[in-house]
Design a protein around this motif. Structure first.
Motif, mmCIF file in Angstrom:
data_model
loop_
_atom_site.group_PDB
_atom_site.id
_atom_site.type_symbol
_atom_site.label_atom_id
_atom_site.label_comp_id
_atom_site.label_asym_id
_atom_site.label_seq_id
_atom_site.Cartn_x
_atom_site.Cartn_y
_atom_site.Cartn_z
ATOM 1 N N ALA A 9 19.300 -12.302 -9.695
ATOM 2 C CA ALA A 9 19.143 -13.545 -10.114
ATOM 3 C C ALA A 9 19.696 -14.767 -9.935
ATOM 4 O O ALA A 9 18.620 -15.467 -10.058
ATOM 5 C CB ALA A 9 19.842 -13.426 -12.344
ATOM 6 N N ASN A 10 21.122 -14.528 -9.110
ATOM 7 C CA ASN A 10 21.320 -15.940 -8.427
ATOM 8 C C ASN A 10 21.902 -15.744 -7.283
ATOM 9 O O ASN A 10 21.998 -14.063 -6.927
ATOM 10 C CB ASN A 10 21.995 -16.637 -9.498
ATOM 11 N N TRP A 11 22.307 -16.986 -6.380
ATOM 12 C CA TRP A 11 22.399 -16.303 -4.551
ATOM 13 C C TRP A 11 23.965 -15.874 -4.696
ATOM 14 O O TRP A 11 24.172 -14.928 -3.852
ATOM 15 C CB TRP A 11 22.099 -17.837 -4.326
ATOM 16 N N ASP A 63 18.265 -21.765 5.041
ATOM 17 C CA ASP A 63 19.431 -22.476 5.011
ATOM 18 C C ASP A 63 20.354 -23.270 4.788
ATOM 19 O O ASP A 63 21.531 -22.427 4.561
ATOM 20 C CB ASP A 63 18.878 -22.774 6.743
ATOM 21 N N PRO A 64 20.079 -24.024 4.040
ATOM 22 C CA PRO A 64 21.308 -24.746 3.466
ATOM 23 C C PRO A 64 21.886 -23.365 2.758
ATOM 24 O O PRO A 64 22.717 -24.440 2.212
ATOM 25 C CB PRO A 64 20.644 -26.376 2.481
ATOM 26 N N ILE A 65 20.892 -22.903 2.135
ATOM 27 C CA ILE A 65 21.643 -22.192 0.645
ATOM 28 C C ILE A 65 22.105 -21.264 1.680
ATOM 29 O O ILE A 65 23.581 -20.562 1.198
ATOM 30 C CB ILE A 65 20.629 -21.660 -0.062
ATOM 31 N N LEU A 66 21.816 -20.766 3.098
ATOM 32 C CA LEU A 66 23.235 -19.352 2.891
ATOM 33 C C LEU A 66 24.699 -19.965 3.436
ATOM 34 O O LEU A 66 25.463 -19.496 4.210
ATOM 35 C CB LEU A 66 21.731 -19.036 4.676
ATOM 36 N N PHE A 67 24.428 -21.484 4.343
ATOM 37 C CA PHE A 67 25.526 -22.174 4.930
ATOM 38 C C PHE A 67 26.434 -22.337 3.935
ATOM 39 O O PHE A 67 27.487 -22.558 3.925
ATOM 40 C CB PHE A 67 24.860 -23.703 5.617
ATOM 41 N N THR A 91 24.493 -22.337 -6.815
ATOM 42 C CA THR A 91 24.011 -22.415 -5.716
ATOM 43 C C THR A 91 24.870 -23.987 -4.956
ATOM 44 O O THR A 91 24.524 -25.244 -4.777
ATOM 45 C CB THR A 91 22.641 -23.047 -5.097
ATOM 46 N N TYR A 92 26.008 -23.438 -4.105
ATOM 47 C CA TYR A 92 26.625 -24.156 -3.497
ATOM 48 C C TYR A 92 25.854 -25.296 -2.891
ATOM 49 O O TYR A 92 25.054 -24.772 -1.760
ATOM 50 C CB TYR A 92 27.949 -23.753 -2.901
ATOM 51 N N LEU A 93 25.727 -26.806 -2.629
ATOM 52 C CA LEU A 93 26.288 -28.042 -1.471
ATOM 53 C C LEU A 93 24.804 -28.119 -2.455
ATOM 54 O O LEU A 93 24.112 -30.047 -2.507
ATOM 55 C CB LEU A 93 25.590 -27.551 -1.139
ATOM 56 N N PHE A 94 23.461 -27.458 -3.547
ATOM 57 C CA PHE A 94 22.190 -28.182 -4.234
ATOM 58 C C PHE A 94 23.149 -28.003 -5.880
ATOM 59 O O PHE A 94 22.027 -28.759 -6.148
ATOM 60 C CB PHE A 94 21.265 -27.241 -3.610
ATOM 61 N N GLY A 95 23.450 -27.373 -5.568
ATOM 62 C CA GLY A 95 23.794 -26.943 -7.647
ATOM 63 C C GLY A 95 24.852 -26.422 -8.231
ATOM 64 O O GLY A 95 24.350 -24.785 -8.078
ATOM 65 N N PHE A 96 26.221 -26.477 -8.160
ATOM 66 C CA PHE A 96 26.963 -25.857 -8.814
ATOM 67 C C PHE A 96 28.073 -26.360 -9.112
ATOM 68 O O PHE A 96 28.453 -27.627 -9.668
ATOM 69 C CB PHE A 96 27.634 -24.875 -7.424
#
Length: 322
Positions: A224-226, A245-249, A96-101
């Protein structure tokens, strides 16, 4: 010239049996190569929104306890056991880009959630690197705590009444709004446009509930993942994605042909997941979160990781029980 022409005709005649053999019906012809466009792993329809929420204050958590010096944890406490192990094990995301990648340049897992987890490690050991990051899917978050595979979950984990039956939560450290991601010029501008459409979510998240509550019927698919949702959208298996929304951005940053649209259709309240029966650990985590809210660390992490989302909303307000 006549002899040359005669020789050419004779050569062609000699080749004719070979040509005939190539069209013999007894020799199977190779089939044309099929187009490859596989669905992501675990791609399957979700037919129910999950259990209805009980009446509870899902975001209320135990009041912060004292924050002892790093390495000096109360004897017999869960924190002392973690320190004795030499590192804290934290379940996180790496997709998940921005949060955990996983950063392709450094091969390190990073993001907003990762920095929150490292602040907890810093409070325990005085060293943010005394941490073991374990990648878990959204569906594995609760079982990882139950089976003692991790000490904490810091993975865009929204506190809900249903989940509180199985795990405990810290205070909320980030608040998000669930919206819709669709290709530009797709005609999808809001939840009202999803009628008859196929929408992707991640299994084990709360994202499917608001979709089933929309007035027009749609089909929900889970993965399983975004990043699997992103692949499903790019390959035409779904028409849109719905997530916080943070996941989508974060997905837009990976594909500029997409855009986040519409008003929020749901909310997410991210908190740290803790196994049942460890109230001292919940209070300790809340003390760490309270510190980073008040000393500017939360704002610093937001600026480093989430500035693409716009100006900081500031850390969310907390609600504590006894």
């Amino acid at each position: 010239m006549t002899r040359r022409l005669f020789a050419l005709v004779a050569a062609l005649a000699a080749l004719s049996p070979l040509v005939a053999c190539s069209t013999d019906a007894s020799v199977p012809a190779s089939p044309p190569a099929a187009a490859v466009n596989p669905a992501p792993p675990e791609f399957a329809e979700i037919t129910t929104p999950g259990q209805a929420e009980d009446e509870c204050d899902a975001e209320a958590s135990l009041r912060p306890g004292p924050l002892p010096p790093p390495g000096v944890m109360p004897a017999g406490s869960p924190m002392a056991a973690i320190v004795a192990n030499g590192r804290i094990r934290v379940g996180v995301d790496q997709n998940t880009y921005l949060f955990g990648f996983r950063n392709p340049t450094t091969n390190e897992i990073e993001g907003f959630d990762i920095d929150i987890a490292r602040e907890i490690a810093r409070a325990l050991f005085g060293d943010p690197n005394r941490i073991e990051l374990r990648s878990v899917t959204a569906e594995e978050r609760i079982s990882a705590l139950r089976e003692n595979k991790v000490d904490l979950i810091v993975r865009t984990f929204s506190a809900t009444c249903e989940r509180r039956r199985d795990v405990d939560f810290s205070a909320v450290y980030y608040r998000a709004a669930q919206r819709i991601l669709a290709p530009k010029n797709s005609g999808i501008r809001s939840g009202a446009d999803l009628g008859g459409k196929r929408v992707c979510v991640t299994k084990g998240t709360t994202a499917s509930g608001p979709l089933f509550a929309l007035p027009k019927r749609l089909t929900v698919f889970g993965v399983a993942n975004w990043t699997d949702c992103l692949a499903a959208l790019q390959q035409g298996h779904v028409d849109a994605i719905s997530a916080d929304d943070p996941i989508l951005f974060g997905l837009v940053a990976q594909d500029r042909n997409l855009e986040v649209v519409g008003e929020p259709i749901g909310t997410g309240a991210y908190a740290v997941g803790v196994a049942k029966g460890a109230p001292d650990l919940v209070r300790f985590v809340n003390a760490v979160l309270e510190r980073i809210r008040t000393d500017g660390t939360w704002q610093r992490i937001y600026a480093a990781r989430l500035s693409a989302l716009g100006p900081s909303p500031g850390p969310p307000e907390t609600r504590y029980t006894t």
